[in-house]
Every structure is written in C-alpha cells, then in structure tokens.
Design an enzyme around this catalytic site. Structure first.
Site, short mmCIF file in Angstrom:
data_model
loop_
_atom_site.label_atom_id
_atom_site.label_comp_id
_atom_site.label_asym_id
_atom_site.label_seq_id
_atom_site.Cartn_x
_atom_site.Cartn_y
_atom_site.Cartn_z
N CYS B 70 -1.95 4.03 -1.04
CA CYS B 70 -0.75 4.89 -1.06
C CYS B 70 -0.47 5.47 0.32
O CYS B 70 -1.31 6.17 0.90
CB CYS B 70 -0.94 6.03 -2.07
SG CYS B 70 0.44 7.20 -2.04
N CYS B 73 -0.57 9.54 0.36
CA CYS B 73 -1.80 10.30 0.19
C CYS B 73 -2.32 10.72 1.57
O CYS B 73 -1.95 10.12 2.58
CB CYS B 73 -2.85 9.43 -0.51
SG CYS B 73 -2.69 9.39 -2.33
N HIS B 135 -2.14 12.44 -5.92
CA HIS B 135 -1.37 11.23 -6.20
C HIS B 135 -0.85 11.18 -7.63
O HIS B 135 0.28 10.76 -7.88
CB HIS B 135 -2.25 10.01 -5.91
CG HIS B 135 -1.54 8.69 -6.07
ND1 HIS B 135 -0.79 8.13 -5.06
CD2 HIS B 135 -1.46 7.83 -7.12
CE1 HIS B 135 -0.29 6.98 -5.47
NE2 HIS B 135 -0.69 6.77 -6.72
N ASN B 175 13.96 11.52 -6.90
CA ASN B 175 14.05 10.48 -7.92
C ASN B 175 12.68 10.40 -8.55
O ASN B 175 11.70 10.21 -7.84
CB ASN B 175 14.37 9.11 -7.32
CG ASN B 175 15.70 9.09 -6.59
OD1 ASN B 175 16.64 9.78 -6.96
ND2 ASN B 175 15.79 8.28 -5.54
N HIS B 186 3.59 8.31 -5.83
CA HIS B 186 3.13 9.62 -5.36
C HIS B 186 4.27 10.65 -5.44
O HIS B 186 5.39 10.35 -5.04
CB HIS B 186 2.64 9.48 -3.91
CG HIS B 186 1.85 10.66 -3.43
ND1 HIS B 186 0.50 10.61 -3.17
CD2 HIS B 186 2.23 11.93 -3.18
CE1 HIS B 186 0.09 11.80 -2.77
NE2 HIS B 186 1.12 12.61 -2.77
N HIS B 188 6.98 12.82 -4.69
CA HIS B 188 7.70 13.07 -3.44
C HIS B 188 9.19 13.12 -3.69
O HIS B 188 9.68 12.62 -4.72
CB HIS B 188 7.39 11.96 -2.41
CG HIS B 188 8.06 10.65 -2.72
ND1 HIS B 188 7.65 9.83 -3.75
CD2 HIS B 188 9.13 10.03 -2.17
CE1 HIS B 188 8.41 8.76 -3.80
NE2 HIS B 188 9.34 8.85 -2.86
N GLN B 190 13.15 13.40 -1.28
CA GLN B 190 13.75 12.93 -0.04
C GLN B 190 14.76 13.96 0.45
O GLN B 190 15.31 14.73 -0.32
CB GLN B 190 14.42 11.58 -0.27
CG GLN B 190 13.42 10.52 -0.75
CD GLN B 190 14.06 9.15 -0.92
OE1 GLN B 190 14.48 8.52 0.03
NE2 GLN B 190 14.14 8.71 -2.16
#
Lengths: 360, 360
Positions: B70, B73, B135, B175, B186, B188, B190
């Site tokens: 990943c 991470c 994660h 999203n 993971h 996250h 944007q």
C-alpha cells in the site's frame, strides 16, 4: 412496415412493428393485470435549477428475471409475458414501472409550502422497445434489415409522440449490460417522452444559438466539418453518416454519429439517410463487441429536437460510449464527475478512435 | 496543530498534520523516484460548454494494491511508501497520477486549428489526504479528535491553495468503496485545486445571484431555513450544523450538511463551527455504515467558494450520498442520467431521511 396496436390488460398500449405481417397480433393479454399505481413526481432543485424525478414505485421493479420468466419474450403457455403474441419482430409498449406517466397526477397530495423548491406531477411516457424476440441476442447480432426496421420504429415514435403537446423531448436510447445497471437482459431499449427539455439538450440549443449569434454559422455543422477534416478521430463513415470520437470525449470510447446533412430529428431524415443509418449503426455496435474479450456494456442515446422553435438549428446525432476503460477496469463517476460535473478521462480520444478504427 | 512539510524524491510536496509532535517527520523519501511525466489537457466541448480533463497517464495508475504494497501506509523496511515516516496522524501529499498538475503545460504540442473546440494545459493541483495510518480503518471509525484534526487540515488546504491565483476552486472530497471506483482501499480523500469554477458550483452561484435579484434573500439560507422547519427530512443537528435529505435529492440517501450560520468556505467557519462539525460528521458517516449489512460506499464532497467576487453569498456545505439503493442494488447513471442529465430516483427523500434518522 406493418403496425398493429393493442391494449394490455392493465390498459397500457403495445404496438407490433413488422416488416411482413406477423401471427396472432390481435391476441389478448390473458394476465388480467390490475392497473399499476405510479407515483412519479418531479421535484425542482433550486441550486442546480434541475428537475429530479422521484419514482418510488420503481424500487421494486423486475430485477434480472431468468429467461423462463422474461417479461420481454413472446408469451408461451408457461410464461404469460408483456407481449401476448407467440413471436415478434420489434415491439413497443408502455413500461409498467415508468419514470414518467400521464396518470401520475394523483400522487401530488396537498404539499403545502415548498420554500425555494418546486413540485410537479411526473407526467410523460416511458416506452420499452424490444429489438428482437431472441432473448440471448443483441442489437449487434441483428440483420441489417432489422436495424432498418428499428430506425423506422424510432421515427414512428418520434413523429407520433411529438404530436402530444405535453411531451417536450423524445429520447430513444439503449442501456446495454449489467455494468450499466440493466435490470432486464432481453435486448431492448427505451423511448422516454419527457415533459420538459432535459438540461443536456437545452445546453446544446443554448450553445448553438450563441454560436450562431457570434459566427453566423451552425455549431453542429462546424463540429461535423471539423471532425471530418481531422481524420485522426474518425471511426467510420458512409455516404450519409459519419462516426467519430469527438475531440473533447469525456467517456471511454465515446463515439458520435451524425448525418452528413443536418436534420433536427428522426422525422426529418431522408429515406436515403435512414437506409444508410442501418449499416453504419450495426457496424459501430459490432466494434463495441470486439473492444474487449466480452462485448462491451454501452449507453447509446439519440439527441434530437422536435419542437418548432429550434428544430431548424438542431443537429440530431447519436452518442454512444462504454464505461469500460480497460479489460478489467470501469470508468466511474466519482467525486469530480458526480459532484462537480468535471469529467476526468483516462483515455486519449485519438487513441480511442485508432483502436475502434482497427476493429473493422 | 503541528505541520511539517517535506519534499518527496520526485519533487512532490508532502505535509504531516499532527495534534502532538510526531516521530521522524523529517525522514527522507529513499525511493529515488524519477519526476513523473504528466500529460493532463483540458479540452473544451462547445456543445455543453464544459472543460473535460484528458489525463492519459492515469490509465496505468496504481490499482487495488495489497496491504503489503500500500502506497498510503507509513513506510516500513519492506514497503517504501509515499509516506517516509513510520507513522502519521493525517498526511497530505501531491498525487503522483494527478488529473491536474502545474507541470502539464509541456503536453500541449502545436495543436493547429481546433475548429469549434478549445484546448488548455491541465493546470491545477491534486492532493491525497490520508485520514489515518491504519490501512483497514475508515473515517467512521476514527476518534472525534481525529475528525477535528481533519477539519483543520481541510481548512489549512483551503486557505493555502486559495492564495494561488491559478486555482479557482478547492474541492475536498472522499470517494469510499470499490463500488464508487476507489482504486486504493487505504482510508483517504482528495483535495482538488481546479483551474476553473466547476459547472456545479457555477450553477449554484448563478442560482443564488438570480434568487437574490428577485427575492432579495439568500438561496442557501432559504434552503436551510425551509429544511429546518420541515422536520420530515431532518437527519441530525447540533448547535452549529444541520443535516437533512433535501426535498429534491437525486441520489439514494443523499444528505446535505450545512452550518446553521452561513459561511463561504472552510476558512470562514468559526472555531465553534469547526468544533461542532467533528461530532455530526462522524455521526453521519456511522449512519452510512449501518444502512446496509456492509458499510455503504459513498461520495462525500464539500462545496465551497474562495474567490472574493461571490464568497459572501455562497453557502458552504457537504453533500454525501451512496450509490446503493437497496441491499443488493446499485443506482446507476444510465441513459436518462448520463446522457440527458435527468435523474430518476427510486428512493423517496422522506423515506430516506426516516431510515437515516432511525439509525442513530
């Protein structure tokens, strides 16, 4: 073309379209269906100034039936379907789970103060068009003659529905493939009669009017002329039609198909244009079948305009695209697309056109 | 809040945001990455008058890596990731596969005559924000303190990016879920810095200006006031914020979250509003976890405006929705939505609100 209209047991209209006279077209619907109660509403969003259709009755619509229970197959003793006859070429009938319906008024209970919002009944029509009685077929596998018949059906529905003053937009389209959300695998499309001009069409009209004001020319003609001369985004053409990936394509393998001589809608095409549409449309869909290991899912939608005010400047055309951007990858409408209306495409239009060209 | 900015080996910016000073925040990126070559272009579609971003380099971006590989991470001996430190609270860095990039100019080779189309370099910023180093976690599982830190990070990025005159819109969004097309599991989000005002935001501004002209009142305020008084679409509220399903919701379980006192963007919220945002945001996402057997996929996007011309009339707010309309059914953007921009919703907004309310 032979056209036979009957009424289904719940009062909906069904029309057989045949090239040669078909069997038992007058057979009655034996199911004794109760009239459906539909509750379509239009709600107006003041921030986007868009109407949203709320159709709660669609939540429980038929979802992926088996072939034995397919409502779009011809009727058999074990499967009294939507189509009473034992076979058909092309058939059109009103959807039992419509997004828009002329019987929707009743759903508007006294709604009181709506603040900045708006509310209207979800009036309109939603027709289903079955392209073949063969459950496991697809439009790309049909004969050129059958496609020619489908063109005549689209023309008929455009001409007839346009006479209803309550309908402002007639939209012929096909969603194909479960990845697009198709809930009935039988090859079929839809014909929507919207009670308003949809935002995408209104935007095209506004753009064309503005372009004409500033340049004196027609925007649709300019686009076709530019793409014809560019060659690097051309996919295919014949005497009357041209198919290209537009310079500003937002979807993977997005192709626009225009008549070379502009027409406002299906009713205004010449017989020659209608004849020439069948082979190029069929060829185009066959290319989508070959793009990936499995036939690509697609949305194929016809833009046209029937009202007197702007029909003379409108350029009818097809826009077809897949949502597959690679063998095992889909293009999603995520944050940028769904929330901001800004499309990010991973496929360069010239590359898409080259790949589609090579699939001839 | 402690903020530590470093430069990754290919020149990209990375910023650690910590509530308490973190370990090895100065550690270098040992990967020795070559600077990425990005080719983002903006192409202007004259029919819709919209810019489309063409980002061919994104076609081969990282796609569903395993946890061991990943890139989001913290770095371990076996996984030199995008984040050099061995742990982090919240970290923001520039995307290696951006949709917009200030180094994209070079991609504009001499393009010659464009006919009715337009072309511009895909300038802008695309930052990734990692909400936790865990994660397998999700935003809904984070502490209220962590959400409060994330609010500060959104505020920081809004304030800092707004100072760049080339950026006209700062869009913070998440999203979530593979059904939405997320390519990195993971947790996250944007942060996009667009070089133009996106159509959805421009539409909101135009609507608010028109509403003010005709009524003298603010459209965002009217919406909040109407939904506060209606009660049947209310989902939750606290002293500073209110969450409701709007009367004209187009997506399943679409919730809008507004501050009760209007603010144009994150920078203009009061400390009180920022404090109160954390618990209601966390509570809202927990409801999406409980809607179905599995946590619902969602898109959560913040609408805000930073430019002087209209910041005073804009009402910043969150719009979050899922694409699941039922346990095993997705809402697709098919023909009507994708081609005509007319949404058909199967979920009645009042029913969606009731279900979300009951999940408290």
């Amino acid at each position: 073309m032979f056209k036979t209209e009957i009424t289904l047991s719940d009062g909906r209209r069904l029309i057989y379209f045949d090239q040669t006279p078909g069997d038992d077209r007058a057979r009655l619907d034996s199911r004794g269906l109760e009239p459906a109660t539909n509750s379509s509403q239009l709600r107006f969003d003041p921030l986007s100034r868009r109407w949203v259709a709320i159709a709660g009755h669609r939540q429980n619509r038929t979802h992926m039936p088996t072939q034995e229970q397919c409502p779009l197959c011809p009727t058999t003793p074990n499967n009294p379907s939507e189509v009473p006859a034992s076979n058909y070429e092309v058939v059109v009938f009103e959807n039992r789970f419509p997004s828009f319906d002329f019987n929707s008024q009743d759903s508007l209970v006294n709604s009181g103060d709506l603040g900045p919002y708006g509310l209207a009944p979800g009036l309109g029509t939603c027709e289903v068009i079955c392209f073949t009685s063969q459950h496991d077929s697809s439009v790309s596998q049909l004969s050129q003659d059958r496609i020619r018949l489908i063109v005549d059906v689209w023309t008929d529905r455009t001409t007839v529905l346009a006479q209803d003053r309550r309908i402002e937009q007639i939209f012929c389209f096909e969603n194909k493939g479960p990845e697009i959300g198709v809930t009935e695998p039988h090859p079929h499309g839809q014909i929507y009669g919207y009670p308003f001009v949809p935002p995408r069409v209104q935007q095209m009209i506004d753009s064309a009017l503005k372009f004409q004001d500033t340049s004196g020319r027609n925007l649709f003609d300019e686009i076709v002329e530019y793409e014809r001369s560019s060659l690097d985004r051309l996919v295919s053409e014949n005497e009357s039609w041209i198919a290209f990936v537009p310079f500003s394509a937002k979807w993977p393998y997005e192709v626009h198909l225009y008549p070379k001589v502009r027409a406002g809608n299906f009713s205004r095409l010449t017989d020659n244009q209608r004849d020439d549409l069948a082979p190029i449309y069929l060829d185009l869909l066959k290319r989508y079948d070959r793009l990936f290991a499995q036939p690509a899912p697609y949305i194929a939608g016809w833009y046209q305009y029937t009202q007197a005010d702007h029909v003379d400047i409108f350029g009818m055309h097809l826009e077809v695209f897949t949502i597959k951007r690679d063998e095992n990858k889909l293009k999603f409408q995520a944050g940028s697309e769904a929330s901001m209306d800004v499309f990010i495409s991973d496929i360069v239009p010239e590359d898409a056109a080259r790949k589609l060209r090579e699939l001839s």
